[in-house]
Design an enzyme around this catalytic site. Structure first.
Site: not given
Lengths: 346, 331
Positions: B65, B134
């Protein structure tokens, strides 16, 4: 097997044209001159905290001069020599280290971006900038630099891996100067040469004597050429030493022996190159003197320019946060402009 | 703006359509991230785009990321308009250094030379029984970063126009898409290219009793609560903030001044959440109009629970909003 360390000066070789060699020397000497002046200015309270690069001129200038005009440098905070060699005006660099807003905006024509303070974050960004050239149909190469300590960060790994996978035209210069502030290389990594890691990413890795300007310059040129031809990135490890403190706030006597510093001082990249030039009759005391006088003059002129920079305005605090000021910046802008900070509580 | 023809789309399809239009309109637009290429994204938001625009403009990156954000910054520096996808907003954390130190700061630290027209898209929030990590809602974290904008659409029609604005914007924009709405929200979406202004809040429903304020996945929760209240004779105003940064304080304060009661609804943890910012703004700008304290209906001060059996207890629902409404009305 130990990787070969590329060197020329210790073997008495002179692999460059005379003009090219002189250009390299002048740029390194100019950088050193700036570094010494900057330290003086800092002691006089005319610069903020400053990160000297003394001892690393060959690594920085060697790579910067290997680049073409259209190529970019993406430096960390110790790369003032690189920025000067890439054409950043002296007065802008002084203003930058003075933390004056006018020194934060680098001139449009100069293909260099502001130095990075957080460690290794420039690495993936350099990869993006390099790829942007490809998309735009321009063949610019990006050289980015990091110290040995920075290679411990995740962004170093992510950036090199991205560059290799995406085939980005980047030259990664590691200035392995032996210390991450006070932490020696032996506490930083269990590998002898960083360039070994290049194979793990799928790119060439080269180790050069970082105090040998010929070696850095020629290997950087090869890497730039490879990148420009679309052959991807290169990891260039320059073995060097920072002769001065980490910053003007640091005291290296607390963590490294004097003898070590002295040993490296004898390998001063500027003295080594000068000796080679002198041996070929290309340089002497007189030419050195002339150069120093010219540098003195240039520095005085550029320093005078910085005194003409306008006092920062209070409202500059909230300028350039967005392309167009949002309502919250606008409100603060108006308040700062009125001088409320002197009279009212927020 | 010609917007005659519409079709019913869900949020996934609306975002996909916006990306498709942006890619076809501007050569500088690039779409990349983990799994966005061949797979079309784990939620299929980028489905078909690689086939249509090629691997050069729509591409998979290595799984990293910070690398993705750094790449986006460098591409924007070089004149491109990257649209990066982070697979889940909770996975933005490894990239926080790039976001806080650079993405939001480059324009300022270069005094305007380096502007970064980057869009970072990420699904956020709960309600669909995702695994651990999540379902995070990190909008307050992002909103606390100077130099970035934060946009959270609440319907397919808004998502399409706002995303196109975000891509046109000269500054970095975080575009958070509520996972719950991806396939849950379906609405008439105009065909063709249209933009909706960033930095504007919308009053979705008028009412005099109280003002419900929220965004993204909480908008349908607020509307549901408002509907229940209406049946009991209580008309509440519902405000969709849509852009958290820059905040449309004017619309917000106006709405609160009209009703004198404010309830902020958000699914991030309560402390330091974006609702705290809203409450503070109301206190600064409309305290004389308040007839009750500003209340927050939010997640608890704990990580979002991954266990589907108790997830619904964490995520604000209409019942909790109604309980807060009762408290405000009887104060």
């Amino acid at each position: 097997m130990k990787p070969q360390v590329v060197q020329y000066l210790n073997k008495g070789e002179f692999p460059l044209g005379e003009e090219e060699a002189l250009r390299l020397y002048r740029a390194m000497r100019r950088a050193r001159f700036f570094d010494e002046k900057a330290l003086t200015l800092q002691r006089q309270g005319r610069l903020g905290v400053y990160a000297p690069f003394m001892g690393q001129e060959a690594a920085q200038v060697g790579v910067a001069l290997a680049l073409g005009e259209g190529d970019w440098v993406v430096p960390s905070y110790r790369e003032s020599a690189m920025l000067l060699a890439k054409g950043l005006p002296l007065h802008t660099l002084i203003l930058y280290w003075r933390a004056h807003p006018a020194g934060w905006r680098f001139p449009e024509g100069v293909r260099a971006v502001n130095p990075y303070i957080p460690i290794a974050t420039q690495i993936p960004q350099a990869v993006g900038l390099a790829l942007a050239g490809r998309y735009r149909g321009e063949d610019w190469v990006v050289a980015t630099s990091i110290g040995d300590g920075g290679t411990s960060k995740g962004d170093f790994h992510e950036g090199l891996n991205f560059a290799a996978v995406l085939g980005a035209p980047v030259v990664f210069l590691v200035q392995n100067n032996g210390y991450a502030i006070s932490v020696p290389r032996s506490r930083q990594m269990k590998v002898d040469y960083l360039a070994r890691r290049a194979e793990g990413y799928g790119m060439p890795g080269v180790v050069v004597d970082g105090n040998d300007a010929f070696a850095v310059y020629l290997e950087a040129k090869k890497a730039v050429e490879r990148a420009r031809k679309g052959e991807g990135p290169t990891l260039l490890e320059a073995l060097t030493y920072r002769l001065a403190p980490h910053t003007t706030s640091d005291d290296p006597s607390r963590y490294r022996p004097k003898e070590e510093e002295e040993a490296w001082r004898a390998k001063d990249p500027i003295l080594r190159l000068r000796k080679a030039l002198e041996e070929r009759g290309l340089w002497d005391q007189e030419r050195e003197q002339t150069l120093l006088e010219a540098l003195e003059e240039e520095f005085a002129r550029e320093l005078a320019l910085t005194d003409q920079a306008p006092e920062p305005r209070p409202e500059e605090i909230v300028e350039h946060v967005y392309a167009e000021m949002g309502p919250d910046q606008r409100r603060a802008f108006e308040a700062l402009k009125r001088g409320f900070h002197l009279e009212e509580a927020w | 703006m010609v917007r005659e023809r519409t079709r019913v789309l869900n949020l996934v399809q609306a975002v996909n359509e916006a990306l498709d239009l942006a890619l076809s309109r501007d050569e500088r637009v690039l779409v990349f991230g983990e799994d966005v290429g061949r797979l079309g994204g784990v939620f299929r938001v980028t489905e078909g785009l690689q086939e249509k625009y090629g691997e050069r403009r729509v591409f998979d990156t290595p799984l990293a990321e910070s690398g993705i954000l750094g790449l986006a910054i460098g591409l924007a520096m070089g004149g491109m308009r990257p649209v990066a996808e982070i697979q889940f907003a909770g996975f933005l954390y490894p990239a926080l250094d790039q976001i806080l130190s650079h993405l939001g700061r480059w324009r300022h630290r270069s005094r305007g030379r380096v502007g970064l027209p980057v869009v970072v898209r990420a699904p956020y929030g709960g309600g669909v029984h995702t695994p651990e990590q999540h379902a995070d809602s990190p909008e307050a974290l992002l909103g606390h970063t100077p130099g970035v904008k934060v946009v959270i659409p609440s319907s397919p029609e808004r998502a399409k126009g706002l995303l196109l604005s975000a891509i046109e914007d000269e500054d970095p924009v975080f575009f958070l898409e509520a996972i719950k709405l991806y396939r849950g929200a379906r609405a008439e979406v105009p065909e063709g290219y249209y933009t909706l202004p960033l930095g504007k809040a919308r009053v979705l429903k008028e009412g005099k009793a109280a003002t419900l304020i929220g965004y993204g996945g909480m908008v349908e929760v607020m509307l549901e609560a408002a509907e229940v209240a209406r049946k009991e004779g209580v008309e509440v105003m519902v405000v969709d903030l849509e852009t958290l940064v820059p905040l449309d304080e004017e619309t917000l304060l106006e709405a609160v001044r009209e009703t004198g009661r404010a309830i902020v609804v958000y699914e991030a943890m309560r402390t330091g959440g974006f609702g705290a910012e809203i409450a503070a703004r109301i206190a600064e700008g409309a305290i004389d109009y308040l007839q009750a304290p500003v209340l927050r209906v939010a997640g608890y001060d704990a990580p979002y629970p991954p266990f589907s059996a108790i997830e619904h207890l964490y995520r604000p629902n209409a019942r909790r909003v109604l309980a807060a409404l009762r408290k405000a009305l009887t104060y």
